[in-house]
Design a protein around this motif. Structure first.
Motif, PDB file in Angstrom:
ATOM      1  N   ALA A 275       2.666   3.261  -4.161  1.00 27.40           N
ATOM      2  CA  ALA A 275       1.836   4.457  -4.011  1.00 27.40           C
ATOM      3  C   ALA A 275       0.376   4.155  -4.331  1.00 27.40           C
ATOM      4  O   ALA A 275      -0.540   4.707  -3.722  1.00 27.40           O
ATOM      5  CB  ALA A 275       2.350   5.568  -4.922  1.00 27.40           C
ATOM      6  N   LEU A 276       0.149   3.257  -5.282  1.00 24.18           N
ATOM      7  CA  LEU A 276      -1.207   2.936  -5.720  1.00 24.18           C
ATOM      8  C   LEU A 276      -1.934   2.011  -4.749  1.00 24.18           C
ATOM      9  O   LEU A 276      -3.155   2.129  -4.568  1.00 24.18           O
ATOM     10  CB  LEU A 276      -1.151   2.279  -7.107  1.00 24.18           C
ATOM     11  CG  LEU A 276      -2.481   2.026  -7.829  1.00 24.18           C
ATOM     12  CD1 LEU A 276      -3.173   3.345  -8.139  1.00 24.18           C
ATOM     13  CD2 LEU A 276      -2.232   1.227  -9.102  1.00 24.18           C
ATOM     14  N   LEU A 277      -1.196   1.107  -4.070  1.00 25.04           N
ATOM     15  CA  LEU A 277      -1.858   0.039  -3.320  1.00 25.04           C
ATOM     16  C   LEU A 277      -1.502  -0.033  -1.832  1.00 25.04           C
ATOM     17  O   LEU A 277      -2.279  -0.587  -1.042  1.00 25.04           O
ATOM     18  CB  LEU A 277      -1.524  -1.313  -3.961  1.00 25.04           C
ATOM     19  CG  LEU A 277      -1.989  -1.512  -5.411  1.00 25.04           C
ATOM     20  CD1 LEU A 277      -1.417  -2.797  -5.979  1.00 25.04           C
ATOM     21  CD2 LEU A 277      -3.518  -1.534  -5.480  1.00 25.04           C
ATOM     22  N   ALA A 278      -0.347   0.494  -1.416  1.00 24.95           N
ATOM     23  CA  ALA A 278       0.112   0.270  -0.042  1.00 24.95           C
ATOM     24  C   ALA A 278      -0.728   0.987   1.001  1.00 24.95           C
ATOM     25  O   ALA A 278      -0.626   0.691   2.195  1.00 24.95           O
ATOM     26  CB  ALA A 278       1.575   0.702   0.102  1.00 24.95           C
ATOM     27  N   TRP A 279      -1.571   1.919   0.581  1.00 24.79           N
ATOM     28  CA  TRP A 279      -2.430   2.624   1.531  1.00 24.79           C
ATOM     29  C   TRP A 279      -3.698   1.842   1.858  1.00 24.79           C
ATOM     30  O   TRP A 279      -4.422   2.174   2.804  1.00 24.79           O
ATOM     31  CB  TRP A 279      -2.810   4.006   0.978  1.00 24.79           C
ATOM     32  CG  TRP A 279      -3.432   3.964  -0.388  1.00 24.79           C
ATOM     33  CD1 TRP A 279      -2.792   4.006  -1.581  1.00 24.79           C
ATOM     34  CD2 TRP A 279      -4.829   3.859  -0.691  1.00 24.79           C
ATOM     35  NE1 TRP A 279      -3.687   3.934  -2.618  1.00 24.79           N
ATOM     36  CE2 TRP A 279      -4.949   3.842  -2.098  1.00 24.79           C
ATOM     37  CE3 TRP A 279      -5.980   3.779   0.081  1.00 24.79           C
ATOM     38  CZ2 TRP A 279      -6.183   3.744  -2.741  1.00 24.79           C
ATOM     39  CZ3 TRP A 279      -7.213   3.678  -0.559  1.00 24.79           C
ATOM     40  CH2 TRP A 279      -7.306   3.657  -1.948  1.00 24.79           C
ATOM     41  N   LEU A 280      -4.009   0.791   1.095  1.00 21.71           N
ATOM     42  CA  LEU A 280      -5.269   0.072   1.288  1.00 21.71           C
ATOM     43  C   LEU A 280      -5.412  -0.549   2.686  1.00 21.71           C
ATOM     44  O   LEU A 280      -6.498  -0.477   3.273  1.00 21.71           O
ATOM     45  CB  LEU A 280      -5.423  -1.003   0.200  1.00 21.71           C
ATOM     46  CG  LEU A 280      -5.692  -0.468  -1.209  1.00 21.71           C
ATOM     47  CD1 LEU A 280      -5.674  -1.606  -2.227  1.00 21.71           C
ATOM     48  CD2 LEU A 280      -7.036   0.268  -1.266  1.00 21.71           C
ATOM     49  N   PRO A 281      -4.358  -1.168   3.268  1.00 17.47           N
ATOM     50  CA  PRO A 281      -4.528  -1.674   4.638  1.00 17.47           C
ATOM     51  C   PRO A 281      -4.881  -0.578   5.646  1.00 17.47           C
ATOM     52  O   PRO A 281      -5.577  -0.851   6.636  1.00 17.47           O
ATOM     53  CB  PRO A 281      -3.157  -2.299   4.948  1.00 17.47           C
ATOM     54  CG  PRO A 281      -2.610  -2.679   3.612  1.00 17.47           C
ATOM     55  CD  PRO A 281      -3.059  -1.573   2.688  1.00 17.47           C
ATOM     56  N   PHE A 282      -4.446   0.649   5.386  1.00 16.67           N
ATOM     57  CA  PHE A 282      -4.750   1.739   6.314  1.00 16.67           C
ATOM     58  C   PHE A 282      -6.162   2.277   6.103  1.00 16.67           C
ATOM     59  O   PHE A 282      -6.790   2.756   7.046  1.00 16.67           O
ATOM     60  CB  PHE A 282      -3.692   2.833   6.165  1.00 16.67           C
ATOM     61  CG  PHE A 282      -2.307   2.323   6.447  1.00 16.67           C
ATOM     62  CD1 PHE A 282      -1.890   2.081   7.746  1.00 16.67           C
ATOM     63  CD2 PHE A 282      -1.433   2.038   5.412  1.00 16.67           C
ATOM     64  CE1 PHE A 282      -0.626   1.583   8.016  1.00 16.67           C
ATOM     65  CE2 PHE A 282      -0.173   1.535   5.665  1.00 16.67           C
ATOM     66  CZ  PHE A 282       0.235   1.302   6.965  1.00 16.67           C
TER      67      PHE A 282
END
Length: 424
Positions: A275-282
């Motif tokens: 939840a903290l990091l997986a959105w960064l590529p998007f």
């Protein structure tokens, strides 16, 4: 002060209705890709709870892509029915199917729902290209395509915190699907109430209508007759758009469908870290949505023809994409995540560019159909990649797939330069 600000915004909206329509469509893209991405983020929890294997999850993700491959039918329907009614119906359908995910049991149940979801959600890209072709002059199409594609990345950005909230606050991943379905239904009502074509929209001023019409190439305007389907299917420009998309979109499938599972099982991330990091590529992909049109516009201002500017921008994105080949080879998980961010940025740089070519090369009456066929090719690429990954991941691991992704877009650039011809 509030009334003065509101008046300024209202005046701006009346002078630039095309941006209001685009902003409304961005909302659809956010919800559309949020609905697609929730499954991928929740996958570590769902697979564990339901006893679903990697191979079965490959079939679940493949079912979504198989459904989205019906894009040509969605595009043809939108070309004939129009965006107002046609896209509202599609949005209501995908919202109801998303809600139904909250009742799913077993991998077959999920696969059936993902198939249906893909059939409804596949309408988004043809609708977006049709909106851009109808509402924007040629010089603004790249920018408009980049902006609405930000919605795709932003939907994927919102999925990890939504799933984490659903699991930690309510104890169930199912609530994330319910919330997304409700949002989609509300958006469909707004679209039906406020959208209308340029020539029938009461808020469009004569000045803006003239700017739109006079800024479009004469051979692409609405008066041009639709091409017969057989003629479209033998047009080299259609294949020049579709084949690079077939080669490019597997990386998006990796990010949106497999990334959380990869981070959990290969890099040791728990749901909180996802939840903290997986959105960064998007988030990086959002920046790519703006970077691609900016590069093409920069090249045009320096005398490069529109189609060549698009091809050069795609090639730049393909060169950046080679970095994803190193993801499986680096030991540090945060370096791997940084390379995946580069992949998201590079993918949207080139993806927005090639998608926009549909509205650059084909008449408005055919844009939805052409975008649908190129979308079919793109999702066929994701389907093949996802089924291969699900079948082989346990025996060969992720690294060969990352190496493959690093090369595919270079092949796509070669196809784009070889097949696409500038309109006469």
């Amino acid at each position: 002060m509030f009334s003065l600000t509101y008046q300024k915004l209202a005046t701006l909206g009346r002078k630039n209705v095309r941006m209001v329509m685009l902003t409304l469509f961005v909302g659809a893209m956010i919800i559309n890709y949020l609905a697609r991405s929730v499954m991928g983020v929740a996958a570590p929890v769902i697979l564990s709870e339901q006893g679903i294997t990697n191979q079965q999850y490959g079939w679940i993700t493949g079912a979504l892509q198989l459904g989205i491959m019906c894009q040509p039918l969605a595009g043809m329907l939108l070309d004939r029915v129009g965006l107002r009614v046609g896209f509202a119906v599609f949005a209501l359908a995908w919202s109801a199917i998303t809600l139904a995910h909250g009742l799913a049991r077993g991998w077959l149940g999920f696969a059936g729902l993902r198939l249906a979801l893909g059939m409804a959600e596949g309408s988004a890209q043809p609708a977006g290209q049709k909106l851009v072709a109808e509402w924007f002059p040629a010089r603004e199409r790249g920018m408009a395509g980049g902006i609405y594609n930000i919605g795709a990345s932003l939907g994927a950005v919102l999925a990890p915190p939504l799933v984490a909230w659903s699991v930690y606050a309510t104890g169930s991943w199912r609530i994330a699907f319910v919330a997304t379905g409700v949002l989609g239904g509300l958006w469909a009502a707004l679209w039906f109430l406020f959208y209308a074509p340029v020539n029938r929209h009461r808020a469009v001023t004569p000045e803006e209508r003239r700017l739109i019409v006079e800024g479009q190439e004469a051979h692409l305007q609405a008066g041009a007759p639709s091409l017969p389907l057989r003629r479209l299917l033998t047009d080299r420009n259609l294949w020049g758009i579709a084949l690079p998309r077939l080669l490019a979109d597997p990386v998006w499938g990796m990010l949106s469908l497999w990334l959380p599972l990869y981070l959990a099982r290969e890099r040791g991330f728990d749901l909180a870290h996802i939840a903290l990091l997986a959105w960064l590529p998007f988030l990086a992909a959002d920046l790519g949505c703006l970077f691609g049109p900016a590069v093409a516009s920069f090249l045009q201002r320096r005398g490069v023809a529109l189609v060549n500017a698009r091809r050069m921008t795609f090639s730049l994105g393909a060169l950046m994409m080679t970095g994803v080949g190193l993801v499986g080879l680096v030991a540090n998980p945060y370096v791997a995540l940084a390379l995946l961010c580069l992949a998201g940025f590079a993918h949207q740089t080139l993806s927005v560019t090639v998608i926009t070519l549909a509205s650059d090369l084909f008449p408005r009456n055919d844009v939805g159909t052409v975008a649908g066929f190129s979308g079919l090719a793109a999702n066929l690429g994701v389907l093949i990649f996802s089924l291969s990954l699900g079948s082989l991941i346990d025996s060969i691991g992720y690294s060969p797939f990352f190496l493959t992704l690093g090369c595919l877009d270079l092949m796509g650039a070669a196809v784009l330069w070889t097949l696409v011809r500038k309109p006469s």
